[in-house]
Design a protein around this motif. Structure first.
Motif, PDB file in Angstrom:
ATOM      1  N   ALA A  51       0.842  -1.207   0.000  1.00 39.34           N
ATOM      2  CA  ALA A  51       0.000   0.000   0.000  1.00 39.34           C
ATOM      3  C   ALA A  51       0.876   1.256   0.000  1.00 39.34           C
ATOM      4  O   ALA A  51       0.559   2.239  -0.674  1.00 39.34           O
TER       5      ALA A  51
ATOM      6  N   MET B  78       1.876   2.063  -3.378  1.00 37.95           N
ATOM      7  CA  MET B  78       0.786   2.558  -4.242  1.00 37.95           C
ATOM      8  C   MET B  78       0.355   3.972  -3.876  1.00 37.95           C
ATOM      9  O   MET B  78       0.082   4.778  -4.749  1.00 37.95           O
ATOM     10  N   ASN B  79       0.250   4.253  -2.601  1.00 33.45           N
ATOM     11  CA  ASN B  79      -0.169   5.594  -2.181  1.00 33.45           C
ATOM     12  C   ASN B  79       0.153   5.803  -0.703  1.00 33.45           C
ATOM     13  O   ASN B  79      -0.628   5.433   0.181  1.00 33.45           O
TER      14      ASN B  79
ATOM     15  N   GLU C 132       0.267   8.496   1.084  1.00 31.33           N
ATOM     16  CA  GLU C 132      -0.627   9.407   1.818  1.00 31.33           C
ATOM     17  C   GLU C 132      -1.873   8.668   2.312  1.00 31.33           C
ATOM     18  O   GLU C 132      -2.363   8.920   3.410  1.00 31.33           O
ATOM     19  N   SER C 133      -2.379   7.758   1.469  1.00 28.30           N
ATOM     20  CA  SER C 133      -3.579   7.025   1.863  1.00 28.30           C
ATOM     21  C   SER C 133      -3.297   6.048   2.997  1.00 28.30           C
ATOM     22  O   SER C 133      -4.187   5.758   3.795  1.00 28.30           O
ATOM     23  N   VAL C 134      -2.065   5.542   3.049  1.00 33.62           N
ATOM     24  CA  VAL C 134      -1.706   4.657   4.169  1.00 33.62           C
ATOM     25  C   VAL C 134      -1.730   5.469   5.459  1.00 33.62           C
ATOM     26  O   VAL C 134      -2.290   5.045   6.476  1.00 33.62           O
ATOM     27  N   ARG C 135      -1.164   6.677   5.394  1.00 37.23           N
ATOM     28  CA  ARG C 135      -1.175   7.563   6.565  1.00 37.23           C
ATOM     29  C   ARG C 135      -2.625   7.906   6.923  1.00 37.23           C
ATOM     30  O   ARG C 135      -2.995   7.912   8.096  1.00 37.23           O
ATOM     31  N   GLY C 136      -3.427   8.153   5.885  1.00 34.25           N
ATOM     32  CA  GLY C 136      -4.833   8.492   6.091  1.00 34.25           C
ATOM     33  C   GLY C 136      -5.671   7.315   6.563  1.00 34.25           C
ATOM     34  O   GLY C 136      -6.838   7.483   6.896  1.00 34.25           O
ATOM     35  N   SER C 137      -5.075   6.112   6.561  1.00 35.19           N
ATOM     36  CA  SER C 137      -5.775   4.938   7.082  1.00 35.19           C
ATOM     37  C   SER C 137      -5.395   4.687   8.539  1.00 35.19           C
ATOM     38  O   SER C 137      -5.706   3.628   9.094  1.00 35.19           O
TER      39      SER C 137
ATOM     40  N   LEU D  92      -2.281   4.482   9.819  1.00 34.49           N
ATOM     41  CA  LEU D  92      -1.068   3.694  10.040  1.00 34.49           C
ATOM     42  C   LEU D  92       0.162   4.600  10.034  1.00 34.49           C
ATOM     43  O   LEU D  92       0.208   5.568   9.273  1.00 34.49           O
TER      44      LEU D  92
END
Lengths: 243, 315
Positions: free
Chosen positions: B183, B186-187, B189-194, B196
């Motif tokens: 992840a 792939m992105n 920022e989205s991992v941080r936004g999830s 994690l």
């Protein structure tokens, strides 16, 4: 009653530009707020500041009675706030359920290794935002904009938020997709979720909110019921263009 | 983890095949396979870090070099037992992994790749000038204690190491931590936004990759009995590792193993016809064509073939 979110005298400067200018407002638990304003008014900056993606120049942000101004993004999410983005940011090579899996993960490497994914919860979340069983193994490239927004909602919900920040949640959607997302938000409101929603689609936004806050140049220009705010002269001149 | 019975069956078949291989091939071929095994270990290490997280490391020989030199110095200069020196070498390489992690906290993409390339060059220069009495300077070191003697024992040593590393990393990447690392690729920022911690995940990836690189480097040096900076901190060596991972199929662990064997045998197969450096021209061309045909690598070609075969059987 403890407020879900308290923003006090929030200021954010990017060099010479003041994106957020002494902004203060509260959101009660279970309340749904619409945040409106012209392009460049600083709406998304407020989201970024609440999530810790940018650090404020001054002011405080309190979530359920605890100041979170100095915490990192992942800590804030564990404190119960989560957001979606104007442009959905899925994991491109992962299926719908795998995308949701990332949102459900604990922030502990050991637990990630030792415990398997909660497949039932992944499917439950996917179905709750309106996906069909047939969609679960699809990748983002195979999804419409409406489905991508639903996926973003599901991944955001997976983090277990009590307060959700939805950024331009209706942008790029068809009328049917707007109705679907609106229904989902209404259902979540009934279940007690607190919302701060940014949208330029005021018609779609109005039924989803209890209160409206209008900002321009990072400053609050109106706070009240939807009718009062859109009737406000400053809002009309700066945003609606009908003063 | 999504494990199926056929995963275990395939691993068992692969282990059995590798165990029987010395009965089927010449000693010369065994020596080639030994190098393929070590290359597979290095490519797996690269895959854990770069294949998964998308932080392309051009400095992998830096990590391998720390493992190799630490174990070589400890055993040859200070009389450490190999069994003690290797774990210390792995720990030292993990420290090196933390150094490589530092730029990854601030930069990504080609900038990160260039900084890691600088690490390799820096290491190359440093081992030659700092304490040459320890490192052997430009000439490197020879007479380093070896773990085994002979092609057969060397084969069993390298294949055991490769299989242990491949299976453990494959299992690890099958867990949710593997999904989280993909992840990031792939992105981020989205991992941080999830919710994690991206830093924690990156640190895990860098430390794991460094541990594997250090382990591979240390075993390699105790197989060869020598270490030379010119051969270790070499751009060809670096690209062979990266191409093995890419051509086999990055982010899969099995892909780099396939890629390592393919590349090693391709180079050896070309040797009788093109003994000089022009081999690399043909080798590069074939690698490029294969990569253009299937960017997901040889493993994807095999998977698609297997799917087609299965659908034919079932219809």
């Amino acid at each position: 009653m403890t407020n879900a979110l308290e923003i006090k005298n929030l200021v954010k400067r990017f060099g010479g530009l003041t994106a957020t200018d002494d902004l203060s407002f509260d959101i009660e638990q279970g309340e749904s707020i619409g945040l409106i304003g012209p392009n460049g008014a600083g709406k998304t900056t407020v989201f970024s500041l609440v999530m810790g993606e940018h650090r404020q120049t001054s002011g405080t942000i309190t979530l359920y009675g605890e100041e979170i101004s100095k915490l990192g993004t992942s800590s804030r999410i564990r404190h119960g706030v989560s957001r979606t983005y104007q442009v959905p940011r899925p994991f491109a090579e992962m299926s719908v359920v795998e995308n949701i899996r990332v949102g459900l993960m604990p922030d502990s490497i050991w637990q990630m290794i030792a415990q398997g994914p909660n497949r039932e919860r992944e499917i439950e979340l996917a179905l709750s935002v309106g996906f069909d069983e047939a969609d679960l193994q699809r990748t983002p490239a195979e999804l419409s904009m409406g489905d991508l927004r639903k996926l973003e909602m599901a991944r955001t919900m997976a983090t277990g938020p009590k307060l959700m920040l939805l950024d331009e949640v209706f942008a790029g959607l068809t009328v049917a997709e707007i109705a679907q997302i609106a229904e989902l938000i209404q259902q979540m409101r009934k279940d007690g979720m607190t919302f701060l929603i940014v949208s330029h689609d005021l018609k779609a936004l109005e039924p989803l909110i209890d209160r409206t806050i209008a900002i321009n140049y990072g400053r609050m220009i109106a706070d009240g019921s939807f009718e009062d705010v859109i009737a406000n002269e400053a809002v009309r001149s700066s945003y609606l263009g009908t003063a | 983890m999504g494990l199926r019975w056929y995963h275990f069956a395939l691993w068992a078949a692969f282990i059995a095949f590798m165990a029987l291989l010395p009965e089927l091939v010449s000693k010369g071929t065994l020596r080639t396979i030994i190098f393929a095994n070590f290359l597979a270990v290095f490519a797996i290490s690269w895959d854990v870090l770069s294949g998964r997280t998308g932080y392309i490391s051009f400095g992998h020989p830096f990590l391998i070099g720390i493992g190799a030199y630490t174990s070589a110095i400890l055993t040859k200069r200070y009389g450490f037992e190999i069994e003690v020196a290797i774990p210390i070498a792995v720990l030292m390489t993990m420290l090196g992994g933390l150094i490589v992690l530092l730029p990854a906290l601030r930069i990504k993409g080609s900038y990160f790749a260039l900084v890691t390339l600088a690490f390799m060059e820096l290491m190359y220069q440093l081992v030659q000038v700092i304490r040459p009495d320890l490192t052997g300077g430009t000439r490197g070191m020879s007479g380093i204690p070896t773990l085994t003697r002979g092609a057969l024992n060397g084969y069993y040593l390298s294949v055991t190491l490769m299989l242990c590393v491949a299976i453990s990393m494959w299992l690890l990447m099958k867990t949710r931590v593997g999904t989280a690392l993909s992840a990031i690729g792939m992105n981020e920022e989205s991992v941080r936004g999830s919710g994690l911690s991206v830093t924690k995940l990156k640190m895990f990836a860098f430390l794991t990759a460094a541990a594997v690189a250090g382990l591979g480097g240390a075993f390699y040096v105790h197989y060869l009995g020598s270490v030379a900076p010119r051969a270790l901190f070499d751009i060809n060596f670096l690209f062979t590792i990266i191409v093995a991972a890419l051509i086999g199929g990055s982010s899969t662990i099995i892909g780099p193993v396939i890629g390592a064997f393919f590349l090693t045998f391709l180079l050896e197969g070309l040797r009788p016809y093109l003994p000089g450096a022009e081999r690399y021209f043909i080798y590069g061309g074939i690698a490029l064509l294969l990569y253009m045909y299937q960017p997901k690598g040889l493993i994807e070609i095999f998977t698609q073939g297997w799917t087609r075969l299965r659908s034919r059987w079932t219809t």
